[in-house]
Motif scaffolding. Structure first.
Motif, PDB file in Angstrom:
ATOM      1  N   ILE A   1       0.833  -1.211   0.000  1.00 20.68           N
ATOM      2  CA  ILE A   1       0.000   0.000   0.000  1.00 20.68           C
ATOM      3  C   ILE A   1       0.865   1.256   0.000  1.00 20.68           C
ATOM      4  N   SER A   2       1.953   1.238   0.743  1.00 18.73           N
ATOM      5  CA  SER A   2       2.803   2.432   0.795  1.00 18.73           C
ATOM      6  C   SER A   2       3.407   2.751  -0.567  1.00 18.73           C
ATOM      7  N   LEU A   3       3.640   1.728  -1.387  1.00 18.71           N
ATOM      8  CA  LEU A   3       4.165   1.957  -2.735  1.00 18.71           C
ATOM      9  C   LEU A   3       3.112   2.606  -3.637  1.00 18.71           C
ATOM     10  N   CYS A   4       1.846   2.359  -3.336  1.00 19.06           N
ATOM     11  CA  CYS A   4       0.753   2.860  -4.176  1.00 19.06           C
ATOM     12  C   CYS A   4      -0.116   3.875  -3.436  1.00 19.06           C
ATOM     13  N   TYR A   5       0.418   4.521  -2.415  1.00 18.10           N
ATOM     14  CA  TYR A   5      -0.401   5.365  -1.545  1.00 18.10           C
ATOM     15  C   TYR A   5      -1.125   6.478  -2.305  1.00 18.10           C
ATOM     16  N   ASP A   6      -0.424   7.154  -3.202  1.00 15.64           N
ATOM     17  CA  ASP A   6      -1.053   8.269  -3.910  1.00 15.64           C
ATOM     18  C   ASP A   6      -2.269   7.814  -4.702  1.00 15.64           C
ATOM     19  N   ALA A   7      -2.160   6.683  -5.365  1.00 14.57           N
ATOM     20  CA  ALA A   7      -3.286   6.179  -6.148  1.00 14.57           C
ATOM     21  C   ALA A   7      -4.436   5.754  -5.232  1.00 14.57           C
ATOM     22  N   PHE A   8      -4.110   5.126  -4.105  1.00 13.85           N
ATOM     23  CA  PHE A   8      -5.140   4.686  -3.168  1.00 13.85           C
ATOM     24  C   PHE A   8      -5.857   5.863  -2.528  1.00 13.85           C
TER      25      PHE A   8
END
Length: 181
Positions: A96-103
């Motif tokens: 999740i931290s790798l994709c935080y902006d999208a999430f």
């Protein structure tokens, strides 16, 4: 001992990896797995472990996993329980931290999280009802009285969890000292 450690590790890995909402969501599942399915513990032992875990610092699930593991296989069991419990959330948080902006910007994710919060509230209420029912089924009036008093204090005072637990423990201790329990 190796088979018990492996069973504990894999059980906690699956439960922790497939459960959202924290300790009181996973505790009933742990109770089902370790008391009903595997027969390692009784429901009362899980309730006692949960109460102790809640009063201890740290995550409730991790604390219960440590207790179950220690009871079943000593220090090695405690370690297996902890590792099985923490690996899934660490892996999920890393992704999740790798994709935080999208999430964080997605209305779909926001809607899913809102639905999860509602579902978690229901599961927590169910877990609380199951624990209360276990106390009531026991027919132990002093324990029932402590539960009711602490519940009413939580509603009336808004006291923090630590104070409610300390008060419940003190009531239980006083009652045991007078031969009431």
């Amino acid at each position: 001992m190796g088979k018990i450690c492996w069973k504990l590790f894999t059980s906690m890995l699956v439960l922790s990896g497939l459960t959202f909402g924290g300790g009181f969501v996973i505790i009933p599942l742990m109770q089902r797995r370790f008391a009903e399915e595997l027969g390692w513990l009784t429901e009362e032992e899980i309730l006692d472990m949960t109460a102790f875990a809640r009063a201890s610092p740290g995550a409730v699930t991790v604390n219960v996993a440590v207790q179950v593991g220690a009871q079943m296989a000593g220090a090695a069991g405690a370690l297996c329980g902890v590792l099985g419990t923490i690996i899934p959330p660490l892996a999920i948080l890393a992704v999740i931290s790798l994709c935080y902006d999208a999430f964080s910007a997605s209305p779909v994710i926001a809607a899913l999280l809102y639905g999860l919060r509602l579902a978690v509230a229901v599961v927590v209420a169910d877990a609380a009802a199951a624990m209360a029912a276990e106390v009531l089924r026991g027919g132990d009036r002093p324990r029932t009285a402590v539960m009711v008093v602490v519940f009413l204090l939580s509603l009336a005072t808004g006291a923090g969890t630590v104070w409610l637990l300390a008060g419940g423990a003190a009531l239980g201790w006083l009652m045991a000292g007078r031969g009431v329990t």
